[in-house]
Design a protein around this motif. Structure first.
Motif, PDB file in Angstrom:
ATOM      1  N   MET A   1       0.848  -1.186   0.000  1.00 46.87           N
ATOM      2  CA  MET A   1       0.000   0.000   0.000  1.00 46.87           C
ATOM      3  C   MET A   1       0.889   1.244   0.000  1.00 46.87           C
ATOM      4  O   MET A   1       1.796   1.364   0.819  1.00 46.87           O
ATOM      5  CB  MET A   1      -0.897   0.007   1.244  1.00 46.87           C
ATOM      6  N   GLU A   2       0.659   2.151  -0.937  1.00 45.99           N
ATOM      7  CA  GLU A   2       1.474   3.346  -1.083  1.00 45.99           C
ATOM      8  C   GLU A   2       0.602   4.590  -0.976  1.00 45.99           C
ATOM      9  O   GLU A   2      -0.634   4.521  -1.076  1.00 45.99           O
ATOM     10  CB  GLU A   2       2.199   3.329  -2.424  1.00 45.99           C
ATOM     11  N   LEU A   3       1.256   5.734  -0.782  1.00 44.93           N
ATOM     12  CA  LEU A   3       0.510   6.988  -0.648  1.00 44.93           C
ATOM     13  C   LEU A   3      -0.332   7.279  -1.888  1.00 44.93           C
ATOM     14  O   LEU A   3      -1.425   7.839  -1.787  1.00 44.93           O
ATOM     15  CB  LEU A   3       1.493   8.144  -0.407  1.00 44.93           C
ATOM     16  N   ARG A   4       0.159   6.851  -3.057  1.00 42.40           N
ATOM     17  CA  ARG A   4      -0.600   7.129  -4.282  1.00 42.40           C
ATOM     18  C   ARG A   4      -1.954   6.433  -4.273  1.00 42.40           C
ATOM     19  O   ARG A   4      -2.916   6.947  -4.852  1.00 42.40           O
ATOM     20  CB  ARG A   4       0.209   6.726  -5.518  1.00 42.40           C
ATOM     21  N   HIS A   5      -2.039   5.287  -3.584  1.00 41.51           N
ATOM     22  CA  HIS A   5      -3.328   4.604  -3.513  1.00 41.51           C
ATOM     23  C   HIS A   5      -4.345   5.459  -2.757  1.00 41.51           C
ATOM     24  O   HIS A   5      -5.533   5.512  -3.102  1.00 41.51           O
ATOM     25  CB  HIS A   5      -3.167   3.241  -2.831  1.00 41.51           C
ATOM     26  N   PHE A   6      -3.897   6.133  -1.711  1.00 37.27           N
ATOM     27  CA  PHE A   6      -4.795   7.010  -0.961  1.00 37.27           C
ATOM     28  C   PHE A   6      -5.165   8.247  -1.780  1.00 37.27           C
ATOM     29  O   PHE A   6      -6.282   8.757  -1.673  1.00 37.27           O
ATOM     30  CB  PHE A   6      -4.146   7.422   0.368  1.00 37.27           C
ATOM     31  N   ARG A   7      -4.223   8.736  -2.597  1.00 39.31           N
ATOM     32  CA  ARG A   7      -4.548   9.874  -3.466  1.00 39.31           C
ATOM     33  C   ARG A   7      -5.624   9.465  -4.481  1.00 39.31           C
ATOM     34  O   ARG A   7      -6.553  10.212  -4.760  1.00 39.31           O
ATOM     35  CB  ARG A   7      -3.290  10.374  -4.185  1.00 39.31           C
ATOM     36  N   TYR A   8      -5.458   8.270  -5.032  1.00 40.52           N
ATOM     37  CA  TYR A   8      -6.465   7.779  -5.972  1.00 40.52           C
ATOM     38  C   TYR A   8      -7.820   7.643  -5.280  1.00 40.52           C
ATOM     39  O   TYR A   8      -8.856   8.045  -5.826  1.00 40.52           O
ATOM     40  CB  TYR A   8      -6.040   6.421  -6.538  1.00 40.52           C
ATOM     41  N   PHE A   9      -7.809   7.063  -4.088  1.00 43.89           N
ATOM     42  CA  PHE A   9      -9.043   6.867  -3.333  1.00 43.89           C
ATOM     43  C   PHE A   9      -9.742   8.206  -3.072  1.00 43.89           C
ATOM     44  O   PHE A   9     -10.964   8.350  -3.281  1.00 43.89           O
ATOM     45  CB  PHE A   9      -8.739   6.161  -2.011  1.00 43.89           C
ATOM     46  N   LEU A  10      -8.974   9.210  -2.613  1.00 38.95           N
ATOM     47  CA  LEU A  10      -9.577  10.509  -2.294  1.00 38.95           C
ATOM     48  C   LEU A  10     -10.128  11.187  -3.548  1.00 38.95           C
ATOM     49  O   LEU A  10     -11.196  11.811  -3.496  1.00 38.95           O
ATOM     50  CB  LEU A  10      -8.540  11.417  -1.629  1.00 38.95           C
ATOM     51  N   ALA A  11      -9.424  11.069  -4.662  1.00 38.09           N
ATOM     52  CA  ALA A  11      -9.892  11.695  -5.895  1.00 38.09           C
ATOM     53  C   ALA A  11     -11.225  11.105  -6.333  1.00 38.09           C
ATOM     54  O   ALA A  11     -12.160  11.833  -6.707  1.00 38.09           O
ATOM     55  CB  ALA A  11      -8.846  11.526  -6.994  1.00 38.09           C
ATOM     56  N   VAL A  12     -11.349   9.794  -6.260  1.00 38.70           N
ATOM     57  CA  VAL A  12     -12.604   9.146  -6.645  1.00 38.70           C
ATOM     58  C   VAL A  12     -13.718   9.514  -5.663  1.00 38.70           C
ATOM     59  O   VAL A  12     -14.856   9.813  -6.062  1.00 38.70           O
ATOM     60  CB  VAL A  12     -12.425   7.613  -6.709  1.00 38.70           C
ATOM     61  N   ALA A  13     -13.392   9.535  -4.366  1.00 42.93           N
ATOM     62  CA  ALA A  13     -14.391   9.879  -3.357  1.00 42.93           C
ATOM     63  C   ALA A  13     -14.883  11.305  -3.534  1.00 42.93           C
ATOM     64  O   ALA A  13     -16.080  11.590  -3.390  1.00 42.93           O
ATOM     65  CB  ALA A  13     -13.796   9.690  -1.965  1.00 42.93           C
ATOM     66  N   GLN A  14     -13.980  12.228  -3.836  1.00 45.61           N
ATOM     67  CA  GLN A  14     -14.356  13.635  -3.972  1.00 45.61           C
ATOM     68  C   GLN A  14     -15.128  13.900  -5.259  1.00 45.61           C
ATOM     69  O   GLN A  14     -16.048  14.724  -5.286  1.00 45.61           O
ATOM     70  CB  GLN A  14     -13.093  14.515  -3.903  1.00 45.61           C
ATOM     71  N   GLU A  15     -14.779  13.193  -6.318  1.00 48.28           N
ATOM     72  CA  GLU A  15     -15.464  13.394  -7.597  1.00 48.28           C
ATOM     73  C   GLU A  15     -16.759  12.591  -7.679  1.00 48.28           C
ATOM     74  O   GLU A  15     -17.684  12.965  -8.404  1.00 48.28           O
ATOM     75  CB  GLU A  15     -14.539  13.011  -8.751  1.00 48.28           C
ATOM     76  N   GLY A  16     -16.789  11.459  -6.957  1.00 46.20           N
ATOM     77  CA  GLY A  16     -17.964  10.595  -7.041  1.00 46.20           C
ATOM     78  C   GLY A  16     -18.088   9.919  -8.388  1.00 46.20           C
ATOM     79  O   GLY A  16     -19.156   9.396  -8.735  1.00 46.20           O
ATOM     80  N   ASN A  17     -17.009   9.906  -9.140  1.00 51.09           N
ATOM     81  CA  ASN A  17     -17.045   9.348 -10.486  1.00 51.09           C
ATOM     82  C   ASN A  17     -15.614   8.971 -10.874  1.00 51.09           C
ATOM     83  O   ASN A  17     -14.703   9.799 -10.791  1.00 51.09           O
ATOM     84  CB  ASN A  17     -17.608  10.376 -11.474  1.00 51.09           C
ATOM     85  N   VAL A  18     -15.416   7.739 -11.315  1.00 47.23           N
ATOM     86  CA  VAL A  18     -14.073   7.265 -11.630  1.00 47.23           C
ATOM     87  C   VAL A  18     -13.509   7.980 -12.852  1.00 47.23           C
ATOM     88  O   VAL A  18     -12.324   8.331 -12.886  1.00 47.23           O
ATOM     89  CB  VAL A  18     -14.082   5.742 -11.858  1.00 47.23           C
TER      90      VAL A  18
END
Length: 311
Positions: A1-18
């Protein structure tokens, strides 16, 4: 698990759209979906609920959201703090000074300018004589020191000349020479001198004695004083006369006058010292500011440095 995975997660959560999150991140939508699935598999929970219009957070995803954001903020701050430290914008400087150097206007002006330019760097001030300050530098107890090195060089120490300061004679108000604007040192041959002990201030003591010898006499050493303010007080009490850096004339004690020295250029050197092997950015910043500053005072002469200074 890397920091980039959390960045990806937050981006999807904030946009609500992949798809929109992928555009924001500048990557393709399929690789982003694969990274999110890989994160869910590694954590063993479902983070998103897929809908016809996008995604929403599950309870597990909601729990992760705040922690992931804080984790990334901490990581960003860690990078920022490291960069600021590398630029010398944070940390602490232990700064030494001799009692006589504190009166020179270049010293408070430089300290004030540095504090204004680098508010994130703390300053601790330590007073001592030149020998003590040099020892403290060598032991790592000080980072920098204002001192009076005379014409000496010291192994492992870099010196930057702050000023060559004129010396003045300080006399009791009722002294026969007190009304003169200037006095030759030779006129003091029969006077008793109030001086700081050589052990406490070897350079300043030697400079005064050497000036007297150059004028043709050996000074008569009388009452000793622990510091320059005490020298002035004892002269006021008529224990004798003395020679002090011109900036000490800021001490306006009753019963004394400060008189220029005629017929000879008697000066004392003020320098900023540091360890040669000190590669700290904050120390370099202080040195660079000392180089840039030119404090104009009628009682001091700032000269260009010719000594070795840290890069």
């Amino acid at each position: 698990m890397e920091l980039r995975h959390f960045r990806y997660f937050l981006a999807v959560a904030q946009e609500g759209n992949v798809t929109r999150a992928a555009e924001k991140l500048g990557i393709g939508q399929p690789p982003l979906s694969q990274q999110i699935l890989a994160l869910e598999r590694e954590m063993g929970v479902q983070l998103f609920r897929r809908t016809g219009h996008g995604v929403t957070l599950t309870e597990s995803g909601q729990a992760l959201f705040a922690d992931a954001k804080r984790l990334l903020d901490d990581a960003d701050n860690a990078v920022l703090n490291a960069q600021r430290a590398g630029r010398g914008e944070t940390g602490h400087i232990h700064l030494g000074f001799t009692a006589s150097s504190a009166f020179n206007p270049a010293v408070p002006a430089l300290i004030r300018a540095f504090r204004n330019a680098y508010p994130g760097v703390g300053l601790s001030l330590v007073e001592g004589n030149t020998a003590q300050l040099l020892n403290f530098l060598e032991e790592g107890r000080l980072d920098l020191a204002f001192l009076r090195p005379g014409l000496h060089a010291f192994n492992g120490i870099s010196l930057y000349r702050i000023s060559d300061e004129r010396m003045k004679i300080v006399l009791p108000l009722k002294h026969a020479l007190a009304k003169r604007k200037s006095v030759a040192l030779s006129a003091l041959a029969n006077e008793s001198f109030v001086l700081i002990p050589r052990a406490a201030s070897p350079t300043l003591h030697d400079e005064i004695v050497s000036a007297c010898r150059a004028a043709g006499f050996e000074p008569k050493l009388g009452q000793q004083a622990p510091q320059l303010s005490s020298v002035v007080s004892l002269v006021s009490a008529e224990f004798g006369i003395s020679i002090v850096p011109a900036s000490v004339s800021q001490i306006r004690a009753e019963g004394v006058v400060y008189v220029d020295i005629s017929g000879a250029s008697v000066r004392t050197r003020l320098a900023l010292a540091a360890r040669e092997n000190d590669d700290s950015a904050k120390t370099a910043n202080f040195f660079n500011m000392a180089k840039q500053m030119r404090v104009e005072r009628s009682d001091t002469s700032i000269e260009e440095n010719e000594d070795k200074t840290p890069e």
